[in-house]
Write an enzyme that holds these catalytic residues in place. Structure first.
Site, PDB file in Angstrom:
ATOM      1  N   CYS A   1     -68.100   3.544  42.104  1.00 52.55           N
ATOM      2  CA  CYS A   1     -69.019   2.882  41.167  1.00 52.55           C
ATOM      3  C   CYS A   1     -70.017   3.898  40.611  1.00 52.55           C
ATOM      4  O   CYS A   1     -70.373   3.865  39.433  1.00 52.55           O
ATOM      5  CB  CYS A   1     -69.799   1.762  41.854  1.00 52.55           C
ATOM      6  SG  CYS A   1     -68.798   0.423  42.504  1.00 52.55           S
TER       7      CYS A   1
ATOM      8  N   CYS B   1     -71.267   2.215  46.353  1.00 53.63           N
ATOM      9  CA  CYS B   1     -69.824   2.347  46.190  1.00 53.63           C
ATOM     10  C   CYS B   1     -69.634   3.687  45.484  1.00 53.63           C
ATOM     11  O   CYS B   1     -70.096   3.856  44.360  1.00 53.63           O
ATOM     12  CB  CYS B   1     -69.331   1.162  45.353  1.00 53.63           C
ATOM     13  SG  CYS B   1     -67.863   1.459  44.380  1.00 53.63           S
TER      14      CYS B   1
END
Length: 157
Positions: A84, A81
């Protein structure tokens, strides 16, 4: 991260038996002397951890006497991600600056789907602020350092 990379490179270059004398014996600086160059506070080493399973989450997050920031993220296995990857290190750095007043738990949603469902995580990164087992604050997405600092201050009180 840079320290881990250097350690990996060093360990890859070392052959068994190539170290002798004082190099072969680990040397740890006294935690009692913060003036020692390279001094690391003991509590900084324990501020971030990965959740292993449901009972681990219960023990280290829900039952924690210390406020906990829970970072629900997705890691490498099913594709990183991007947000992330940006938020995680930024958040870890900010938590470490709190010197043990708050800790950070990282939860990979691919490994712990049950926890993601239980805490209503519908997008990553999702960050929860937990105190005494209760969710007291939450955000989704990337935040800058000032916003993270305000988030942590609110949690710590």
């Amino acid at each position: 991260m840079a320290q881990r990379l250097l350690l990996r490179r060093f360990l890859a270059s070392v052959t068994p038996g190539s170290l002798s004398g004082s190099w072969a014996t680990p040397h740890f600086q006294s935690p009692a002397d913060p003036t020692t160059p390279g001094h690391i506070h003991h509590e900084d080493l324990l501020t971030t951890f990965n959740i292993q399973d449901g009972p681990d989450f219960q023990d280290r997050v829900v039952n924690s006497e210390t406020p906990v920031v829970v970072d629900f993220q997705r890691t490498v296995r099913l594709g990183w991600c991007g947000p992330c990857k940006i938020l995680g290190p930024r958040l870890e750095k900010m938590v470490a600056k709190q010197h043990g007043k708050v800790v950070m738990a990282k939860v990979d949603i691919d490994d712990h789907t049950d926890l993601a469902i239980e805490y209503e995580v519908s997008a990553v990164p999702t960050v929860l602020a937990m105190k005494n087992g209760d969710v007291v604050d939450k955000f989704v997405g990337i935040k800058d350092e000032d916003q993270l600092e305000a988030f942590l201050k609110k949690l710590i009180g």
